[in-house]
Each structure stands twice: as C-alpha cells, then as structure tokens.
Design a protein around this motif. Sequence first.
Motif, PDB file in Angstrom:
ATOM      1  N   THR A 177      14.138   3.823 -13.942  1.00 30.34           N
ATOM      2  CA  THR A 177      13.409   2.627 -13.520  1.00 30.34           C
ATOM      3  C   THR A 177      13.938   1.369 -14.178  1.00 30.34           C
ATOM      4  O   THR A 177      13.788   0.279 -13.646  1.00 30.34           O
ATOM      5  N   SER A 234       7.653   3.178 -11.423  1.00 29.45           N
ATOM      6  CA  SER A 234       7.605   4.307 -10.505  1.00 29.45           C
ATOM      7  C   SER A 234       8.967   4.974 -10.358  1.00 29.45           C
ATOM      8  O   SER A 234       9.883   4.416  -9.738  1.00 29.45           O
ATOM      9  N   GLY A 260       4.773   5.204  -2.056  1.00 28.52           N
ATOM     10  CA  GLY A 260       3.381   4.975  -2.429  1.00 28.52           C
ATOM     11  C   GLY A 260       2.411   6.058  -2.020  1.00 28.52           C
ATOM     12  O   GLY A 260       1.200   5.810  -1.959  1.00 28.52           O
ATOM     13  N   CYS A 303       9.055  -2.330 -12.822  1.00 33.17           N
ATOM     14  CA  CYS A 303       8.674  -1.167 -12.029  1.00 33.17           C
ATOM     15  C   CYS A 303       8.519   0.048 -12.935  1.00 33.17           C
ATOM     16  O   CYS A 303       9.341   0.276 -13.817  1.00 33.17           O
ATOM     17  N   LEU A 353       9.718   5.650  -6.692  1.00 33.85           N
ATOM     18  CA  LEU A 353      10.302   4.516  -5.970  1.00 33.85           C
ATOM     19  C   LEU A 353      11.808   4.451  -6.213  1.00 33.85           C
ATOM     20  O   LEU A 353      12.581   4.121  -5.310  1.00 33.85           O
ATOM     21  N   SER A 390      12.497   0.040 -16.499  1.00 32.34           N
ATOM     22  CA  SER A 390      11.233  -0.699 -16.527  1.00 32.34           C
ATOM     23  C   SER A 390      11.239  -1.752 -17.630  1.00 32.34           C
ATOM     24  O   SER A 390      11.303  -1.436 -18.814  1.00 32.34           O
ATOM     25  N   PRO A 440       0.798   9.324  -3.301  1.00 33.51           N
ATOM     26  CA  PRO A 440       0.683  10.178  -4.491  1.00 33.51           C
ATOM     27  C   PRO A 440       0.469  11.638  -4.116  1.00 33.51           C
ATOM     28  O   PRO A 440      -0.579  12.006  -3.595  1.00 33.51           O
TER      29      PRO A 440
END
Length: 260
Positions: A163, A174, A238, A172, A177, A165, A240
Amino acid sequence: MLRVARRLGELRPVTVRSTFLGAHALPPEFAGQTDAYLDLVCDQMLPTLAQEGLIDAVDVFCERIAFDLKQSERVLKAAQALGLSVKMHAEQLSNLGGTEMATRYQALSTDHLEYLDEAGVIAMKKAGTVAVLLPGAYYFLRETQLPPIELLRKHGVPMALSTDSNPGTSPCASLLLMLNMGSTLFRLTVPEALAGVTRHAAQALGAPDISGELSIGSRADFVAWDIDSLPELVYWLGLPRCALVVYQGSISRDLRKESP
C-alpha cells in the motif's frame, strides 16, 4: 512510534516488522545541512534504535528530492555495520542508479522503481532483491511512467505489492485495493498480484519464519475468504469478504460471527 509498533506486536495477534526510514527527507531545521542530518541518523539514531531492538531493517530514499547516491550509501553502510538489513526507495522520479547500488549491500527490496532500467533489474536478480511495486503512490501522484514490469518478468525478479500507506503520497490502507490496482494499472496477472501480497511480500521482509505460503512446516498465518475463486480478490472493489483471520494456528477473528 517504533516503540508503539513493537508494543502492538506484543498486545495484538499480528506480526510487526519495523523498518526505519529516518533518511526519507531533510527536516526543515536541517535545511542546507544534509551531511549534519546524516551524522545524526548514522551516528546517533541508528545505533540507539539497534541497541533497543526497535528496528528490523533500514531504508533510505535515493532520489533527486531526497538523498543522492553517496549520501544514501552512507546510510546503507551504517545500517549494515550494525547488522541490520537494508532497503531503498529508488528510481521513483528518475534513474539515479540507486537500485544497483542497493543490491551491492544485498538489499531485501527496492521500492517504487518506475524509472528502473534493465541494468538495475539484472542487478536485482543477481542479489535476490525484491521489487516492491506501489500502485497507490503511482495513482495518487498521477504518475505516467510505469514500472518495467516486462523487464522484471524477463529476468525473474520477484514482485511484491504494497500500500505504501502514508499521508503524503498514498493515503490508502487497503491491500485488496492494491491487488486491483496492480492488475489494472500495472497489468499484473492474477497469480502475480496474489504472489505479490503473499510469497514475494514475505520475501521482502527478510524474516525466515514468514514464508507467505500455506505449506507444511510454515506458520499458520492466513486469511480465509468467502469467495468462489481467487481472482475475486483481485476483481472486487470495496466488497468485504473476509471470513476468518488465523494467526499462528489460532483463529484471531471470526467475521462470520460478527455479521448482523
């Protein structure tokens, strides 16, 4: 932050590996004093952090807006002298040759790599260095230069996905993703993307007890998904579908029981 990270690994059912990226940017109070800041990083920060056991690896951002080759090598040398593994943010905005240099220090991984050339790819293969692809940063910065996926495939360099992140260039969290972005933006195949967040990601950590595989003798750390086929992990955005989280052979979270 590093102490908190270590503590979280003690309190929660999660494995924490800490990489120190003190040499990412020059703090404003050291403007025009790059060497003085590296004195602080190499002579004070790294020995203290290593002594306290707070870091597993050391990273440096080798780029024209960060630290040049000579400065980056200084950080790698200091880390290696302390017995710490090294990594590098390299070839994100230009090709400075940071990746080739990092492989001389047996870097676990080099990250970003949009401007990596074939010489760098070959050096990675010889050193066993993992290419960590960061599609979140690529997307958020509106980059147009793709990482050299075909060259990495050609020379058999393992590709991990992460990520990256952070609040500046990839806000992000996720990993799912990133699976989708790795396939849509970087054109990774489904097997490549899945290996990127499992087997090759584990390799980039450099932890001998973490394999990223379901195999006899490996630690039972895995997630069970409520899906019909593996490509769904790469396909859905998106949605789950996590059912179980297993950590060291025990169910640490059962989302089936948490469903309304």
